[in-house]
Write a protein that holds these residues in place. Sequence first.
Motif, PDB file in Angstrom:
ATOM      1  N   ASP A  22       0.828  -1.197   0.000  1.00 54.73           N
ATOM      2  CA  ASP A  22       0.000   0.000   0.000  1.00 54.73           C
ATOM      3  C   ASP A  22       0.866   1.252   0.000  1.00 54.73           C
ATOM      4  O   ASP A  22       0.739   2.096  -0.876  1.00 54.73           O
ATOM      5  CB  ASP A  22      -0.938   0.011   1.196  1.00 54.73           C
ATOM      6  CG  ASP A  22      -1.876   1.212   1.211  1.00 54.73           C
ATOM      7  OD1 ASP A  22      -1.964   1.921   0.188  1.00 54.73           O
ATOM      8  OD2 ASP A  22      -2.516   1.451   2.235  1.00 54.73           O
ATOM      9  N   PHE A  23       1.773   1.376   0.961  1.00 57.74           N
ATOM     10  CA  PHE A  23       2.549   2.603   1.070  1.00 57.74           C
ATOM     11  C   PHE A  23       3.762   2.584   0.150  1.00 57.74           C
ATOM     12  O   PHE A  23       4.449   1.570   0.039  1.00 57.74           O
ATOM     13  CB  PHE A  23       2.988   2.847   2.516  1.00 57.74           C
ATOM     14  CG  PHE A  23       1.851   3.316   3.361  1.00 57.74           C
ATOM     15  CD1 PHE A  23       1.510   4.657   3.417  1.00 57.74           C
ATOM     16  CD2 PHE A  23       1.081   2.409   4.066  1.00 57.74           C
ATOM     17  CE1 PHE A  23       0.445   5.097   4.168  1.00 57.74           C
ATOM     18  CE2 PHE A  23       0.013   2.834   4.828  1.00 57.74           C
ATOM     19  CZ  PHE A  23      -0.307   4.169   4.882  1.00 57.74           C
TER      20      PHE A  23
ATOM     21  N   SER B 227      -0.043   6.716   0.226  1.00 59.38           N
ATOM     22  CA  SER B 227      -0.813   5.483   0.283  1.00 59.38           C
ATOM     23  C   SER B 227      -1.640   5.322  -0.981  1.00 59.38           C
ATOM     24  O   SER B 227      -2.252   6.277  -1.453  1.00 59.38           O
ATOM     25  CB  SER B 227      -1.744   5.495   1.500  1.00 59.38           C
ATOM     26  OG  SER B 227      -2.621   4.386   1.452  1.00 59.38           O
TER      27      SER B 227
END
Length: 144
Positions: free
Chosen positions: A17-18, A36
């Motif tokens: 995600d990040f 994100s």
Amino acid sequence: MSAYTLQDLARKMADIDFVMLQTTTDGGEHAARPMSNNGDVDYDGDSWFFTFENTRMVADIRRDPKVGLSFTGAKSLLGKPPIFVAVQGHCHLHTDKATFAEHWVKDLERWFEQGIDTPGIVLLHVRASRIAWWDGEDNGELTV
């Protein structure tokens, strides 16, 4: 050198995600900050990030839309190194609410309390042009 396809990379990146988003400052230095994907990680060469329009990052992108993204996967249970993915691409800024709605998830209200109506919100769209990866055993590069 591996011959991963974009779909192969997408499967390996599905849980990441990040990312770190890199821009070039007005002084020519590189600047990076975590962003994100907001769960929008069905990777097809496009990455989407919400932010505020009055940031240095957005000013950097307006001046030079060439950006980089750095993804790092999780280490496997058996100790195999994670996958590392470096994306080079161009960033487009979206300010229309219809595009916001396509990429909006409720969790974003933590930062954007008025949802897609939050004043000063902007959506970054990074379209990959080149993707390089390393997984501890193999590496490769893909032109998108």
